[in-house]
Design a protein around this motif. Sequence first.
Motif: not given
Length: 332
Positions: A4, A28, A31, A36
Motif C-alpha cells: 500500500r 483500492l 477492495s 484498503d
Amino acid sequence: MRPRQHPSYYIDGLRAGDRLVLSRAITLVESQLPADQTLAQAVLEGVLPHLPQTSVRVGITGVPGVGKSTFIEAFGKHLTGLGKQLAVLTIDPTSQRSGGSILGDKTRMETLSMDPLAYIRPSPAGDSLGGVAYRTRETMLLCEAAGFDLILIETVGVGQSETLVHGMVDFFLLLMLAGAGDELQGMKRGIMELADALAITKADGDNIPAANRARLEYQNALHLFPPTDTGWQPPVVSCSALNNTGIAELWTMIETHQTLMNEPAPDGSSAWLRHRQQQALDWFRSLLRQRIEQQFFARPDIANSLAHVEKQVVDGTLLPTLAVDQLMPRFR
C-alpha cells in the motif's frame, strides 16, 4: 500483494492525470479489505476539494441486445473527436452461482479502448442492485479528479432495478429497440419516466422504417408523463452506431439539457446544483443503511438468535413480519 502507498501517492497521481494511479485507486475503493477502505477514504477526502464542477455524468441503459457497447464506442469516438477527456465505466453482471464476471468490455470497444483520450474501466456488479457496481459513485469522483470531464456509465441492463443509476448521473439516456413492445411493458414505466432522452438504436438498413415508427410511438408515450421541474421534455431520437448517424445530434441534445440545468434560479442556485446536492444526500442515506445492516448482522446476540428465527420462518411457524419485530428490540 502490492504494498500500500501513502495517500499522497494516489492524490498527486490523480491530479497529474496518471492513469496507472487511477486504476490502482479504483482497485483500492473496490477492495473489501478494511485497510484498503481506510486508505481509499483518505484518498477521496484528499481529492474532494479539487474536483471540477464542470464534469458531465451520463448514464446509458437499455435491455440486453440493444447495442449499448456498440453505441458507446461510436458515441465515445465522437466525443474524443471533439477533444473530450472521456471515462467509460462499464458494469458487468456477476454470476450468482460462481461470483465471477467476464469484464470483457475493452474487447467489445476495441477502437475506443485504444483512444488516448478515453479510459475504459469494467467493474463487477457483485450483489449491488440498480445496474451499477458497489463503488460506482467513488469511481466517478476518482475519474473526475484525474481530469476526465465526461463520464459515461454503461449499466448491466437488467430492467426495473436500473433506476438507481438515475440517482448518480446528470443525464439518463435510455436505449430502445424498434419493434420491442409488450415484452418491455414491465420496465417502461419505471425507467421511461426517469429518462432524459430515448434513443432508438440500430436505425439502419431495412430497420429504418421500424425505427422511425418506434420513435413516434415512444414520443407519444412520453407526452403522457408530467414534465420535469425545468420544463425539459425528453426527446426521442433514432441513431445508428453502424452508420454513425444520429450520434452528433445526441451530444448536442445533452449539451442543450446541461445548459438548461445550469440556468440560475432567482436564489442563485440551479437545477444542476440541486440535482447534485440531492444525489449526495441519497448517497449518504444509502451508505447509512448499508452500515446499519452490517452492524446488525455483526452483532453476536443477533447472530445467535438469527438461525433459530430463520428456521421458524422457513417452517412456517413464524411470520417474517413478527420475526423482524422479535429481532429489532435486541438491536436497539
